[in-house]
Write an enzyme that holds these catalytic residues in place. Sequence first.
Site, PDB file in Angstrom:
ATOM      1  N   CYS A  68      46.386  58.361  39.435  1.00  0.00           N
ATOM      2  CA  CYS A  68      46.155  57.000  38.956  1.00  0.00           C
ATOM      3  C   CYS A  68      46.395  55.995  40.076  1.00  0.00           C
ATOM      4  O   CYS A  68      47.123  56.270  41.030  1.00  0.00           O
ATOM      5  CB  CYS A  68      47.103  56.650  37.806  1.00  0.00           C
ATOM      6  SG  CYS A  68      47.038  57.751  36.404  1.00  0.00           S
ATOM      7  N   ASP A  69      45.792  54.827  39.920  1.00  0.00           N
ATOM      8  CA  ASP A  69      46.100  53.705  40.798  1.00  0.00           C
ATOM      9  C   ASP A  69      45.967  52.418  40.003  1.00  0.00           C
ATOM     10  O   ASP A  69      44.986  52.232  39.283  1.00  0.00           O
ATOM     11  CB  ASP A  69      45.179  53.664  42.012  1.00  0.00           C
ATOM     12  CG  ASP A  69      45.671  52.643  43.028  1.00  0.00           C
ATOM     13  OD1 ASP A  69      46.545  53.007  43.837  1.00  0.00           O
ATOM     14  OD2 ASP A  69      45.219  51.483  42.982  1.00  0.00           O
TER      15      ASP A  69
END
Length: 203
Positions: free
Chosen positions: A73-74
């Site tokens: 994720c970011d």
Amino acid sequence: MRFVLASQSPARLALLRAAGLDPVVVVSGVDEDAVAAALVEPAPEELVTALAKAKANAVIDDITDLDAVVVACDSMLFIGGEMVGKPATPDIARERWARMAGGSGVLLTGHAVVRIDGGRRTKEAAGTRSTTVHFGSPSQAEIDAYIATGEPLQVAGAFTLDALGGWFVEGVEGDPSSVIGISLPLVRQLLAEVGVSVVEMWK
């Protein structure tokens, strides 16, 4: 099948554990600035999804499980017409809170899921979740005290929902888990796209 979290975020790990999973953590070490610089005028969703994909791809060679799903994720905050990540210094965090206080921003979290079967990459899926965050109006003394804890320097947008920063968030419109750093509903959907049922991964 093991669930591999390609992130060093303690908030993401804690959320997944609370949601019934027992992730294996493999930190990607991706140069996020380099990935972002390689994109040509990306849309906000494109930017965070590209960063998530880069993180997932970076850890594939480190996975020793024959059967696994890698989730990366970011998160970034879209505010004032620009995308911002972790503030590099207390001064930047202070300036950011001056803009955020009493206003709203959109927290975007890109997600990438890669399925590995028999030690080989077989399927992948990606997506982004956007959530509007409404900020309170902390006093300057409160902002200074918050920045002094060091927490806002470690997180996208210089705030958290699930820790000290939660005192200064008035509300969210959308998925609160995405603001913490990983959208549980979206991960469930992406896992289904690669043929994995999240309930079968509950410990």
